[in-house]
Design an enzyme around this catalytic site. Structure first.
Site, PDB file in Angstrom:
ATOM      1  CG  ASN A 293      -1.626   1.362   1.386  1.00  0.00           C
ATOM      2  OD1 ASN A 293      -2.588   1.649   0.687  1.00  0.00           O
ATOM      3  ND2 ASN A 293      -1.147   2.206   2.302  1.00  0.00           N
ATOM      4  CD  GLU A 294      -1.443   5.495   0.184  1.00  0.00           C
ATOM      5  OE1 GLU A 294      -0.807   6.070   1.103  1.00  0.00           O
ATOM      6  OE2 GLU A 294      -2.642   5.748  -0.056  1.00  0.00           O
ATOM      7  CD  GLU A 393      -6.243   3.955   0.801  1.00  0.00           C
ATOM      8  OE1 GLU A 393      -5.504   2.977   0.563  1.00  0.00           O
ATOM      9  OE2 GLU A 393      -5.901   4.891   1.554  1.00  0.00           O
TER      10      GLU A 393
END
Length: 415
Positions: A293-294, A393
């Site tokens: 994630n990211e 998201e």
């Protein structure tokens, strides 16, 4: 194959051990499934399934005594006699538990990333009915698709109205599609992210898990993303998703910061990811794996990485491409893989090679998936939403729940 979000992805299968002399004779169905396991069919969008070979069924039993130790008193029988006697004794003791019942699921999942003109032909093949927007009124109408269009409709952020954007023969359109096909059918994914439900994992009960996933289904969601900044969920999450036909975007637990690539760390990660892939990938609810994630986006957040990007890009590739992706693809070659969320995807994505599409903006709406937080926007004004292919998201400013307020207020405060 259950309809996504509307039924079970599971079917019951029974595996039996038929006799002491032929412990896997009744594993015919299992052997058939085992010969078609995902890791033996590279390049095929095979169903996620459980399959047992004869050796694997034997492995489910207690380990067989191979030889008496040297200190065993009395005469020592031959190795062959000892092994045969021990095997017969142990198989005999397994008679009361000779049947195992599993519920397994079969489905195919494909993540389609094609140039937009090609994707349009896949989504709206010649002769099929599709949807378009009336060029004058903006009204959504049904049209008879020919497989070609000379433009596309986009919602203007300035006027809030539909605007026709022409292009000759589709050749000037940039970007790629990003959509899932389940059992060969394109599915419009609707969902949200699942973060750890309690700071103390042992406080999470089976009923809480069922309630949370039921909320998703009641909201007409058909996919849930397991956020990579939390922890690997317990089996009940995936068991219930299998049962209800809810797809899961699964991430390995790395988030929001660069990670090292020293040998000890990579070996630790390899062991962790291997364990989780073996534990989870057979679930039919798992539709895709993401590396993190990211983390890709975080390379632009810190002065250390911004001023030495080559070093940190090398670290990233060593961890998420050469290690994590390699493990997932080895065990499950047909599983869709996204190296980071969000990301602009890959220029080349084959079993032999993976070349990332790097860029200053890893949230380019033309490629891959996008994260969106409209902190200063009206969440009900859809004209503020990014025109992305897949928003994995999102979030808007919100009040806390009443239960949170109630813990620090009195009833009189609400009169």
């Amino acid at each position: 194959d259950g309809a996504v979000g509307s039924g079970s992805l599971l079917t019951p299968v029974t595996y039996s051990l038929s006799s002491a002399n032929q412990p896997v004779a009744a594993a015919t169905a299992a052997a058939a499934a085992g010969s078609n396991r995902i890791n033996e069919r590279p390049g095929h969008y095979a169903p996620n399934s459980i399959g047992f070979t004869a050796d694997e069924v034997s492995d489910l039993m207690p380990p067989l005594l191979q030889e008496f130790p040297e200190s065993h008193p009395g005469s020592k029988p031959s190795k062959a006699a000892t092994t045969a006697a021990a095997r017969d004794q142990q198989l005999s003791s397994c008679a009361a538990v000779s049947t195992r019942r599993y519920r397994i699921g079969f489905r195919t999942v494909e993540l389609v990333r094609l140039p937009l003109p090609e994707a349009m032909k896949d989504l709206f093949p010649p002769g099929a009915s599709g949807w378009d927007v009336n060029r004058t009124s903006g009204e959504v109408i049904c049209w008879h698709c020919t497989g070609e269009q000379d433009g596309s409709w986009a919602l203007s952020a300035l006027t809030g109205k539909w605007q026709w954007v022409p292009y000759p023969g589709n050749v000037s359109v940039e970007g790629e599609s990003f959509y899932f096909k389940v059992n060969g059918v394109p599915i419009y994914m609707k969902g949200a992210n699942l973060v750890p439900m309690n700071i103390l994992p042992t406080n999470v009960t089976k009923d809480m898990i069922h309630d949370m996933l039921d909320y998703a289904l009641e909201s007409n969601m058909n996919m849930v993303r397991i956020w990579g900044g939390g922890m690997y969920p317990v089996p009940e999450v995936f068991d219930y998703a299998d049962e209800k036909g809810l797809l899961m975007w699964m991430e390995t637990m790395f988030a929001c910061a660069p990670f090292p690539r020293d040998v000890a760390f990579l070996e630790n990660v390899a062991a962790e990811v291997t364990q989780q892939v073996h534990r989870l990938s057979w679930h039919p609810s798992i539709a895709a794996w993401s590396g993190n994630n990211e983390v890709e986006g975080s390379l632009g957040w810190f002065s250390e990485s911004r001023t030495n990007m080559n070093l940190f890009v090398g670290d990233y590739i060593a961890l998420f491409i050469d290690t994590i992706r390699a493990i997932i693809k080895k065990d499950n070659p047909s599983m869709p893989f996204v190296d980071s969320s969000p990301s602009n995807g890959a220029i080349i994505d084959t079993p032999q090679q993976y070349v990332k599409r790097w860029g200053r903006d890893n949230k380019d709406p033309r490629y891959g998936d996008v994260h969106y937080y409209g902190y200063d926007a009206d969440c009900e004004d859809f004209s503020t939403y990014p025109k992305a292919k897949f928003i994995s998201e999102f979030g808007s400013m919100s009040y806390p729940t009443f239960q949170t307020y109630a813990s620090v207020t009195t009833p009189e405060d609400w009169q």
